[in-house]
Design a protein around this motif. Sequence first.
Motif, PDB file in Angstrom:
ATOM      1  N   UNK A 181       0.810  -1.221   0.000  1.00 47.35           N
ATOM      2  CA  UNK A 181       0.000   0.000   0.000  1.00 47.35           C
ATOM      3  C   UNK A 181       0.841   1.267   0.000  1.00 47.35           C
ATOM      4  N   UNK A 182       2.177   1.164   0.017  1.00 43.15           N
ATOM      5  CA  UNK A 182       3.006   2.365  -0.030  1.00 43.15           C
ATOM      6  C   UNK A 182       2.668   3.168  -1.283  1.00 43.15           C
ATOM      7  N   UNK A 183       2.750   4.496  -1.198  1.00 46.48           N
ATOM      8  CA  UNK A 183       2.089   5.334  -2.210  1.00 46.48           C
ATOM      9  C   UNK A 183       2.727   5.373  -3.585  1.00 46.48           C
ATOM     10  N   UNK A 184       4.059   5.174  -3.708  1.00 45.02           N
ATOM     11  CA  UNK A 184       4.699   5.309  -5.024  1.00 45.02           C
ATOM     12  C   UNK A 184       5.468   4.040  -5.367  1.00 45.02           C
ATOM     13  N   UNK A 185       5.668   3.785  -6.663  1.00 43.80           N
ATOM     14  CA  UNK A 185       6.469   2.614  -7.043  1.00 43.80           C
ATOM     15  C   UNK A 185       7.870   2.641  -6.449  1.00 43.80           C
ATOM     16  N   UNK A 186       8.515   3.828  -6.414  1.00 41.46           N
ATOM     17  CA  UNK A 186       9.867   3.904  -5.864  1.00 41.46           C
ATOM     18  C   UNK A 186       9.875   3.626  -4.369  1.00 41.46           C
ATOM     19  N   UNK A 187       8.889   4.139  -3.646  1.00 38.61           N
ATOM     20  CA  UNK A 187       8.821   3.850  -2.212  1.00 38.61           C
ATOM     21  C   UNK A 187       8.644   2.358  -1.973  1.00 38.61           C
ATOM     22  N   UNK A 188       7.827   1.714  -2.801  1.00 32.26           N
ATOM     23  CA  UNK A 188       7.663   0.257  -2.655  1.00 32.26           C
ATOM     24  C   UNK A 188       8.965  -0.466  -3.002  1.00 32.26           C
ATOM     25  N   UNK A 189       9.681   0.029  -4.012  1.00 26.23           N
ATOM     26  CA  UNK A 189      10.975  -0.593  -4.352  1.00 26.23           C
ATOM     27  C   UNK A 189      11.929  -0.544  -3.169  1.00 26.23           C
ATOM     28  N   UNK A 190      12.065   0.634  -2.559  1.00 27.10           N
ATOM     29  CA  UNK A 190      12.980   0.748  -1.422  1.00 27.10           C
ATOM     30  C   UNK A 190      12.481  -0.074  -0.244  1.00 27.10           C
ATOM     31  N   UNK A 191      11.161  -0.177  -0.119  1.00 25.05           N
ATOM     32  CA  UNK A 191      10.608  -1.012   0.939  1.00 25.05           C
ATOM     33  C   UNK A 191      10.959  -2.469   0.768  1.00 25.05           C
ATOM     34  N   UNK A 192      10.855  -2.983  -0.457  1.00 22.41           N
ATOM     35  CA  UNK A 192      11.185  -4.384  -0.700  1.00 22.41           C
ATOM     36  C   UNK A 192      12.672  -4.654  -0.456  1.00 22.41           C
ATOM     37  N   UNK A 193      13.525  -3.774  -0.927  1.00 16.55           N
ATOM     38  CA  UNK A 193      14.961  -3.980  -0.743  1.00 16.55           C
ATOM     39  C   UNK A 193      15.324  -3.919   0.741  1.00 16.55           C
ATOM     40  N   UNK A 194      14.723  -2.973   1.456  1.00 18.60           N
ATOM     41  CA  UNK A 194      15.008  -2.840   2.885  1.00 18.60           C
ATOM     42  C   UNK A 194      14.499  -4.053   3.659  1.00 18.60           C
ATOM     43  N   UNK A 195      13.321  -4.528   3.314  1.00 20.20           N
ATOM     44  CA  UNK A 195      12.762  -5.688   4.010  1.00 20.20           C
ATOM     45  C   UNK A 195      13.558  -6.956   3.703  1.00 20.20           C
ATOM     46  N   UNK A 196      14.078  -7.067   2.477  1.00 18.87           N
ATOM     47  CA  UNK A 196      14.911  -8.218   2.139  1.00 18.87           C
ATOM     48  C   UNK A 196      16.200  -8.215   2.962  1.00 18.87           C
ATOM     49  N   UNK A 197      16.769  -7.035   3.162  1.00 20.43           N
ATOM     50  CA  UNK A 197      17.915  -6.924   4.062  1.00 20.43           C
ATOM     51  C   UNK A 197      17.560  -7.482   5.441  1.00 20.43           C
ATOM     52  N   UNK A 198      16.355  -7.169   5.902  1.00 20.49           N
ATOM     53  CA  UNK A 198      15.931  -7.642   7.218  1.00 20.49           C
ATOM     54  C   UNK A 198      15.790  -9.161   7.244  1.00 20.49           C
ATOM     55  N   UNK A 199      15.329  -9.760   6.146  1.00 24.33           N
ATOM     56  CA  UNK A 199      15.277 -11.223   6.067  1.00 24.33           C
ATOM     57  C   UNK A 199      16.674 -11.811   6.232  1.00 24.33           C
ATOM     58  N   UNK A 223      11.075 -13.433   9.339  1.00 26.66           N
ATOM     59  CA  UNK A 223      11.023 -14.851   8.956  1.00 26.66           C
ATOM     60  C   UNK A 223      10.812 -14.994   7.449  1.00 26.66           C
ATOM     61  N   UNK A 224      11.577 -15.873   6.792  1.00 27.04           N
ATOM     62  CA  UNK A 224      11.433 -16.022   5.337  1.00 27.04           C
ATOM     63  C   UNK A 224      10.031 -16.434   4.896  1.00 27.04           C
ATOM     64  N   UNK A 225       9.357 -17.294   5.679  1.00 25.36           N
ATOM     65  CA  UNK A 225       8.027 -17.713   5.255  1.00 25.36           C
ATOM     66  C   UNK A 225       7.040 -16.548   5.333  1.00 25.36           C
ATOM     67  N   UNK A 226       7.216 -15.648   6.310  1.00 26.18           N
ATOM     68  CA  UNK A 226       6.370 -14.455   6.369  1.00 26.18           C
ATOM     69  C   UNK A 226       6.633 -13.555   5.173  1.00 26.18           C
ATOM     70  N   UNK A 227       7.879 -13.463   4.778  1.00 27.39           N
ATOM     71  CA  UNK A 227       8.229 -12.661   3.601  1.00 27.39           C
ATOM     72  C   UNK A 227       7.598 -13.259   2.348  1.00 27.39           C
ATOM     73  N   UNK A 228       7.654 -14.580   2.189  1.00 26.13           N
ATOM     74  CA  UNK A 228       7.071 -15.218   1.007  1.00 26.13           C
ATOM     75  C   UNK A 228       5.568 -14.970   0.968  1.00 26.13           C
ATOM     76  N   UNK A 229       4.915 -15.084   2.112  1.00 30.49           N
ATOM     77  CA  UNK A 229       3.473 -14.825   2.125  1.00 30.49           C
ATOM     78  C   UNK A 229       3.174 -13.380   1.740  1.00 30.49           C
ATOM     79  N   UNK A 230       4.043 -12.464   2.148  1.00 28.34           N
ATOM     80  CA  UNK A 230       3.868 -11.070   1.731  1.00 28.34           C
ATOM     81  C   UNK A 230       3.977 -10.938   0.218  1.00 28.34           C
ATOM     82  N   UNK A 231       4.923 -11.631  -0.412  1.00 28.83           N
ATOM     83  CA  UNK A 231       5.049 -11.541  -1.877  1.00 28.83           C
ATOM     84  C   UNK A 231       3.779 -12.034  -2.566  1.00 28.83           C
ATOM     85  N   UNK A 232       3.171 -13.089  -2.020  1.00 32.03           N
ATOM     86  CA  UNK A 232       1.968 -13.629  -2.651  1.00 32.03           C
ATOM     87  C   UNK A 232       0.792 -12.668  -2.508  1.00 32.03           C
TER      88      UNK A 232
END
Length: 873
Positions: free
Chosen positions: A584-602, A608-617
Amino acid sequence: MVIWRRPAQRLRQPSRFERPTRRFTFGLAVLALVACGDRVPAPEPGVSWELAEQRAATLSDVHYDLEFRIPASVDSAVQARETISFSLGDDSRPVIIDFRAPDGSVHELEANGRALPVRTTAGHLILPIDALHRGDNVIEIGFTAGDMSLNRNPDFLYTLFVPDRASTAFPSFDQPNLKATVRLTLDTPASWRAVANGRLMSTDSVGTRVTYRFGETKPISTYLFAFAAGEFQVETAQRRGRTMNMYHRETDDAKLRRNRDAIFDLHASALTWLEQYTGIPYPFGKFDFVLVPAFQYGGMEHPGAIFYRASSVLLDESATQNQLLGRASLIAHETAHMWFGNLVTMNWFDDVWTKEVFANFMAAKIVNPSFPDIDHAQRFYLRHYPSAYEVDRTAAANPIRQPLDNLQDAGTLYGAIIYQKAPIVMRHLEHLTGESAFREGMQAYLASFAFRNATWPDLIAILDDRAPDDLRSWSQTWVEEPDRPTITVALDATPDGTIDRLVVRQADPAGRERVWNQPLRVMLGWRDSTWSTTTQLAQTSAALPDATGLPIPDYTMAAADGIGYAYFRLDDASRSFLLDHLPALPTPLARSTGWVTLWDAVLEGEVPPDAFVRLTLRALPREPNELNTQRILGYLQSAFWRYLAVDQRHALAADIEATLWSRIDAAPTTSMKAAYFNTLVALTTTSPGVARLTAVWRQTQEIHGLPLSERDFTSMAQELAVRNVDDARRILEMQSDRISNPDRKAQFLFVLPALSANAAVRDSFFDTLRDARNREREPWVLRAISLLNHPLRAQHAERYIRPSLELLEEIQRTGDIFFPKRWLDSTLGGHSSPAAAAAVRSFLDDHPEYPQRLRLKILQSADPVFRAAVIVR
């Protein structure tokens, strides 16, 4: 002003190839050379910095005249003759020419008309000083060309001499800061075509042979000299008054027609943009390019004769947006090298990154106008940051600029830090200087060093005069040092639930108190709104007073604009919010940085990787932006194979396959459908899913709106074989019959043993790769290695890890520059077990004196294995 002089003596006619030779071979080792009564130490293997510096100081005005006679049979030697002319300064030492060929390869040697004995040592040919003159000298050599970098195939060959491989084919001063002109003559079978740096001046056909004579080049470094010859077809086009020729071996006429105009147009646009930006017309006369099957790189920037991997530019009808952008960027990158790298060349390969960063940085600027519907800030971020982070997050991170004592180790410098982090740093530099001042500085740099060599400090000196900041100090941290900072956002709240104080802090992961001076845009977010502010983080912390009084946010992001470079460690509330609401982040770039930052956290064990996978789905059906979709799919694939336990894979597999099939049906474009389908092929593991994929391969089930290519069917056949479907052998045989192009069929047949259901066949195939001759077609080998080590066969493939690591030093000596790291990635890419991690650590423990740069490459490639061994429970 640069002056080019003709050699004092020209080559004789091609008939000299048949002339009886005089052989004077004194063996491979000369322990000491005698010159003017002094004992001179024999040169070491490769080209040391000391040797390069001495030659650059005493030699000038270098010219090569080369003739190669290419036999029809790949098993017959290539005979050659050469005239090297140069001016020698005041020096009493022998002149050392580099030639790394088997003993006895030099048949005849003359210096200024005087026959000399052939003295070689450690890959060098020694010219005694008493045979040379101060001033002009002419050396004539008859020799058998070395095959190592000629890339000979049954009906074509091509050279690849970067970084120091010219001397494996012909005698030369193989260092970047001894530029020379080159004139080339090729004698080939009559049915062959030939292309080189220089303009084709004439052809003469006699019987079954044809002679191609090419004009003299402008001064270039030896690694940029190139030619290709063989059964090529030629497409010619005119663009903006310039004639371009495209040499290729494609047999699919529809594919050729579909891509032809776009390829020429992209080159023409890149040339026009670069001429305007630099203020310098294209410097090298003619402009041709060659599409090489299974080329080792995406492209190589030889002036006047760019080489590309054919599949990188001849795209399938179902090409994704990423592939279209990738092709445009690749063409812009190689074209930018004509100015950045070819016109002005690094003085030594410790600055090889400069030519790559300029090309990548300019490519990003060039491509933008051709894709007006793309968010190019987002694309720059996704193209560079995740790949750079893959290295900088490891314990083996390396600086952008690395010292280099010997050119033979230059290949170890290449990697994501050069190609991906450096453009980020260059963008920061442009921000510090200002776009206009930066461009003026680049123009001054090119004009000052045209057809010469330059260093990174040379450029910094030019820009430092135009910038308000101390660029030398900035460069020390960003360019001369490794790592990335850890950046956090901290806030203090008032009793009424508003922000009292908001501070951004950076920390040095190495504990050395370094500071990475960079701009940041900090975003605060609530469910229905966002607020952001910009700061220059030039100290260990920066307060953001504008945030005082705002409500406490649901999340904070310190790199929402995709500029800041760091490990952005999320606080607990932000991490939890993004796991629930990132789509739901407002811009494509904000979502891009969100995904990269969250992957760092994984990868840091915080998500948890399974929580991350469920988020992708949950995210994929809601994400309309294709660049983000591609990034999410890439993370889904990595998380599934590497960071999920086997029982978690089984639990999620059906949902993953159902989501991907539904997205294929719903995707609005062919490009999006292809992105989903490619991921589906890679991730399908359930029995119903495999059966459905088999039906698609058999063409009994159609995918509406997605035309599948030969490459798609080949990939499906290989993935089905890895999954041990009942009729895998027959599927592979049928797929082989479907492939009509001889180059692609040869690659398919090469890979087949790696797909065998019989483990003994796979083991035997791996053993064949111990022989360097069986590793010559590197893209083929890498595909085979990745299949051998597929996650579904990882347990058996653990036995390949140790011997693969044991081969690495030889691979670094015999392979091309990217091959060692790609060999490691292909070997370790399918592994996640503690046993695999232990195998790598055991190898390193057993080799405490292992070459440091190769050790770093191993640690970089093994980092995901080490993390997975901890994360997967």
